[in-house]
Design a protein around this motif. Sequence first.
Motif, PDB file in Angstrom:
ATOM      1  N   VAL A  64       0.866  -1.183   0.000  1.00 48.21           N
ATOM      2  CA  VAL A  64       0.000   0.000   0.000  1.00 48.21           C
ATOM      3  C   VAL A  64       0.901   1.231   0.000  1.00 48.21           C
ATOM      4  CG1 VAL A  64      -1.776   1.305   1.216  1.00 48.21           C
ATOM      5  CG2 VAL A  64      -1.834  -1.192   1.244  1.00 48.21           C
ATOM      6  N   ALA A  65       0.647   2.160  -0.906  1.00 47.63           N
ATOM      7  CA  ALA A  65       1.438   3.388  -0.990  1.00 47.63           C
ATOM      8  C   ALA A  65       0.510   4.592  -0.958  1.00 47.63           C
ATOM      9  CB  ALA A  65       2.285   3.404  -2.258  1.00 47.63           C
ATOM     10  N   ASP A  66       0.625   5.417   0.086  1.00 46.16           N
ATOM     11  CA  ASP A  66      -0.077   6.698   0.118  1.00 46.16           C
ATOM     12  C   ASP A  66       0.733   7.696  -0.695  1.00 46.16           C
ATOM     13  OD1 ASP A  66      -2.177   5.838   1.652  1.00 46.16           O
ATOM     14  OD2 ASP A  66      -1.297   6.468   3.550  1.00 46.16           O
ATOM     15  N   ILE A  67       0.081   8.366  -1.631  1.00 46.80           N
ATOM     16  CA  ILE A  67       0.754   9.273  -2.549  1.00 46.80           C
ATOM     17  C   ILE A  67       0.739  10.681  -1.966  1.00 46.80           C
ATOM     18  CG2 ILE A  67       0.869  10.098  -4.911  1.00 46.80           C
ATOM     19  CD1 ILE A  67       1.232   7.051  -4.540  1.00 46.80           C
ATOM     20  N   ARG A  68       1.947  11.218  -1.723  1.00 45.34           N
ATOM     21  CA  ARG A  68       2.101  12.581  -1.196  1.00 45.34           C
ATOM     22  C   ARG A  68       3.085  13.352  -2.073  1.00 45.34           C
ATOM     23  NH1 ARG A  68       1.615   9.431   3.454  1.00 45.34           N
ATOM     24  NH2 ARG A  68      -0.035  10.122   4.876  1.00 45.34           N
ATOM     25  N   ILE A 179       4.343   2.093  -7.056  1.00 41.04           N
ATOM     26  CA  ILE A 179       4.093   0.659  -7.221  1.00 41.04           C
ATOM     27  C   ILE A 179       2.967   0.481  -8.226  1.00 41.04           C
ATOM     28  CG2 ILE A 179       4.860   0.028  -4.882  1.00 41.04           C
ATOM     29  CD1 ILE A 179       1.903  -0.115  -4.080  1.00 41.04           C
ATOM     30  N   ALA A 180       2.869  -0.708  -8.780  1.00 40.30           N
ATOM     31  CA  ALA A 180       1.726  -1.056  -9.626  1.00 40.30           C
ATOM     32  C   ALA A 180       0.577  -1.514  -8.739  1.00 40.30           C
ATOM     33  CB  ALA A 180       2.109  -2.148 -10.610  1.00 40.30           C
ATOM     34  N   GLY A 181      -0.628  -1.189  -9.141  1.00 37.24           N
ATOM     35  CA  GLY A 181      -1.779  -1.606  -8.348  1.00 37.24           C
ATOM     36  C   GLY A 181      -3.035  -0.877  -8.774  1.00 37.24           C
ATOM     37  N   ARG A 182      -3.985  -0.835  -7.848  1.00 43.12           N
ATOM     38  CA  ARG A 182      -5.265  -0.168  -8.119  1.00 43.12           C
ATOM     39  C   ARG A 182      -5.311   1.120  -7.308  1.00 43.12           C
ATOM     40  NH1 ARG A 182      -9.526  -2.284 -10.679  1.00 43.12           N
ATOM     41  NH2 ARG A 182      -8.697  -4.408 -10.450  1.00 43.12           N
ATOM     42  N   VAL A 183      -5.678   2.210  -7.979  1.00 47.91           N
ATOM     43  CA  VAL A 183      -5.660   3.519  -7.344  1.00 47.91           C
ATOM     44  C   VAL A 183      -7.030   3.830  -6.749  1.00 47.91           C
ATOM     45  CG1 VAL A 183      -6.268   4.745  -9.470  1.00 47.91           C
ATOM     46  CG2 VAL A 183      -4.979   5.927  -7.679  1.00 47.91           C
ATOM     47  N   SER A 184      -7.015   4.488  -5.605  1.00 47.36           N
ATOM     48  CA  SER A 184      -8.269   4.830  -4.930  1.00 47.36           C
ATOM     49  C   SER A 184      -8.837   6.131  -5.508  1.00 47.36           C
ATOM     50  CB  SER A 184      -8.014   4.988  -3.429  1.00 47.36           C
ATOM     51  OG  SER A 184      -7.278   6.187  -3.178  1.00 47.36           O
ATOM     52  N   GLN A 185      -9.878   6.619  -4.873  1.00 50.12           N
ATOM     53  CA  GLN A 185     -10.422   7.908  -5.270  1.00 50.12           C
ATOM     54  C   GLN A 185      -9.438   9.011  -4.872  1.00 50.12           C
ATOM     55  OE1 GLN A 185     -11.401   6.117  -2.763  1.00 50.12           O
ATOM     56  NE2 GLN A 185     -11.915   7.363  -0.990  1.00 50.12           N
ATOM     57  N   PRO A 186      -9.468  10.163  -5.578  1.00 41.60           N
ATOM     58  CA  PRO A 186      -8.582  11.284  -5.195  1.00 41.60           C
ATOM     59  C   PRO A 186      -9.072  11.916  -3.891  1.00 41.60           C
ATOM     60  CG  PRO A 186     -10.013  11.942  -6.999  1.00 41.60           C
ATOM     61  CD  PRO A 186     -10.251  10.479  -6.790  1.00 41.60           C
ATOM     62  N   PHE A 187      -8.122  12.270  -3.028  1.00 44.74           N
ATOM     63  CA  PHE A 187      -8.475  12.917  -1.766  1.00 44.74           C
ATOM     64  C   PHE A 187      -8.342  14.441  -1.845  1.00 44.74           C
ATOM     65  CE2 PHE A 187      -6.490   8.805  -0.033  1.00 44.74           C
ATOM     66  CZ  PHE A 187      -7.693   8.124  -0.173  1.00 44.74           C
ATOM     67  N   ILE A 188      -7.648  14.939  -2.885  1.00 47.97           N
ATOM     68  CA  ILE A 188      -7.461  16.376  -3.091  1.00 47.97           C
ATOM     69  C   ILE A 188      -7.755  16.670  -4.559  1.00 47.97           C
ATOM     70  CG2 ILE A 188      -5.744  18.242  -3.139  1.00 47.97           C
ATOM     71  CD1 ILE A 188      -4.446  17.071  -0.737  1.00 47.97           C
ATOM     72  N   THR A 189      -8.381  17.792  -4.821  1.00 50.83           N
ATOM     73  CA  THR A 189      -8.793  18.114  -6.186  1.00 50.83           C
ATOM     74  C   THR A 189      -7.755  18.989  -6.883  1.00 50.83           C
ATOM     75  OG1 THR A 189     -10.001  20.069  -5.429  1.00 50.83           O
ATOM     76  CG2 THR A 189     -11.217  17.994  -5.536  1.00 50.83           C
ATOM     77  N   VAL A 190      -7.841  18.990  -8.197  1.00 50.02           N
ATOM     78  CA  VAL A 190      -6.966  19.825  -9.020  1.00 50.02           C
ATOM     79  C   VAL A 190      -7.211  21.299  -8.684  1.00 50.02           C
ATOM     80  CG1 VAL A 190      -6.503  20.567 -11.387  1.00 50.02           C
ATOM     81  CG2 VAL A 190      -6.821  18.144 -10.873  1.00 50.02           C
ATOM     82  N   GLY A 191      -6.130  22.081  -8.635  1.00 48.47           N
ATOM     83  CA  GLY A 191      -6.224  23.503  -8.308  1.00 48.47           C
ATOM     84  C   GLY A 191      -5.826  23.816  -6.886  1.00 48.47           C
ATOM     85  N   GLU A 192      -5.741  22.802  -6.026  1.00 37.94           N
ATOM     86  CA  GLU A 192      -5.345  23.048  -4.642  1.00 37.94           C
ATOM     87  C   GLU A 192      -3.839  23.169  -4.534  1.00 37.94           C
ATOM     88  OE1 GLU A 192      -7.186  21.097  -1.303  1.00 37.94           O
ATOM     89  OE2 GLU A 192      -8.591  20.079  -2.638  1.00 37.94           O
ATOM     90  N   ALA A 196       5.287  20.055   0.187  1.00 38.05           N
ATOM     91  CA  ALA A 196       6.178  18.899   0.217  1.00 38.05           C
ATOM     92  C   ALA A 196       5.964  18.090   1.495  1.00 38.05           C
ATOM     93  CB  ALA A 196       7.632  19.353   0.104  1.00 38.05           C
ATOM     94  N   ASN A 197       5.779  16.773   1.326  1.00 39.15           N
ATOM     95  CA  ASN A 197       5.669  15.829   2.444  1.00 39.15           C
ATOM     96  C   ASN A 197       4.536  16.180   3.413  1.00 39.15           C
ATOM     97  OD1 ASN A 197       8.030  14.429   1.495  1.00 39.15           O
ATOM     98  ND2 ASN A 197       9.257  16.066   2.401  1.00 39.15           N
ATOM     99  N   GLN A 198       3.436  16.699   2.884  1.00 35.81           N
ATOM    100  CA  GLN A 198       2.297  17.016   3.739  1.00 35.81           C
ATOM    101  C   GLN A 198       1.687  15.755   4.324  1.00 35.81           C
ATOM    102  OE1 GLN A 198      -0.183  18.988   0.793  1.00 35.81           O
ATOM    103  NE2 GLN A 198      -1.410  17.139   0.509  1.00 35.81           N
ATOM    104  N   ALA A 199       0.928  15.928   5.415  1.00 35.91           N
ATOM    105  CA  ALA A 199       0.340  14.773   6.097  1.00 35.91           C
ATOM    106  C   ALA A 199      -0.787  14.137   5.286  1.00 35.91           C
ATOM    107  CB  ALA A 199      -0.178  15.190   7.476  1.00 35.91           C
ATOM    108  N   GLU A 200      -1.568  14.953   4.602  1.00 35.20           N
ATOM    109  CA  GLU A 200      -2.711  14.444   3.847  1.00 35.20           C
ATOM    110  C   GLU A 200      -2.252  13.859   2.516  1.00 35.20           C
ATOM    111  OE1 GLU A 200      -7.111  15.951   2.282  1.00 35.20           O
ATOM    112  OE2 GLU A 200      -5.622  17.390   3.005  1.00 35.20           O
TER     113      GLU A 200
END
Length: 390
Positions: A64-68, A179-192, A196-200
């Motif tokens: 599992v990879a959280d994308i930040r 990593i390769a895998g299945r991506v979840s829904q986006p948690f932040i929208t375009v334009g925000e 760097a290295n934020q918690a969310e």
Amino acid sequence: MRPISALRAPAVALAGLLMTLALPMGHAQQGGDRPPPEVGVVELETRDVERVTELPGRTAAYQVADIRPQVTGVLRKRRFEAGEKVEKGQTLYEIDPRRYQAAVQRAEAALVQAQARLENLRRKEERYADLVAQNSVSQQEYDDVRANLEEQEAAVQVSRAELATVRLDREYASIDAPIAGRVSQPFITVGELVTANQAEALTRVTRLHPIYVDIQRGAKEVLRLQRAHRRGALETGEEGQPRVEVKLPDGSRHDQAGRLSFSGVNVDEGTGTVTLRATIPNPEGTLLPGMFVRARISEGTNADALLVPQQGVSRNRQGQPTALVVNADDEVERRVLEVDRTHGAFWVVTSGLAAGDRVMVSGLQKANPGDQVKPVAADLPEEAEGDTNG
């Protein structure tokens, strides 16, 4: 007028005659033999039975990879749809790269400037080397030129490192899947604005192929499986690890088998259980993290096993398993059994019965040990796939 006693005498005599005539018929009915009760029996025969241990487990993601973000900027593009499969290195988001492009150009210019000064100092050092040999300049002047040259060589290295850093920041403006895998829904929208290295996290990528199945089991059972593995009793795969099949929540079988690992386990001090981990191929993504499944581990085959329908086995007051058997004289006998485990709707019996014995499975309430019965063949229950640990 006749006396009353004279009238009653013929009536009494007639009643006595009728009772005398009826008496033999009544005795014949009471003294006649009742037909023996009809009971359903199953004639036992030996067969080969696969010995399988079924263990409850729960699936867990392989990775599992959280994308930040690793740089600060405004999200300009999103390049994925929620739930789709992504490959390692595939771009998920783009941050506005203009500031990082400008930083790269500035660092490139600084490097060119530093390299030009270095080249000038090298030529100067060569001239001073000839002059100091002719005593035209002092040794101190030559040493100063040599020191400036070495200092500039270090400055060039610093400029190269700074250029590499800003180039890396420019690359980080493109946020790629690690990593390769299945991506979840986006948690932040375009334009925000992201930092760097934020918690969310921006989104999450989960690798489902392969997938883990974590199995909670008592330490005693784990030791038994380990011993069975060491003596070669467990069916193994190509890598020599125990082969594991998975039954899905709906009872169906997962189409690919995996392997069980005994390494790196610890006993939970609170529950006394051990977590075993199986690795299961999951190319179609059928198994999802958090599913409750059953892991089936084959321990070989019991040759000439006796299977007795479970409805034909009960327990006596001592807790021993027993069965009612109809012998060759059609009399009922009670047998004390030893059972190993269940196999679908059957018990695997190791002692107390033999092939050819007729075990009662229906009409048990109609007869007791020593009674004469009329045995009729009963339908066998369907044999379930595999067996379970008894």
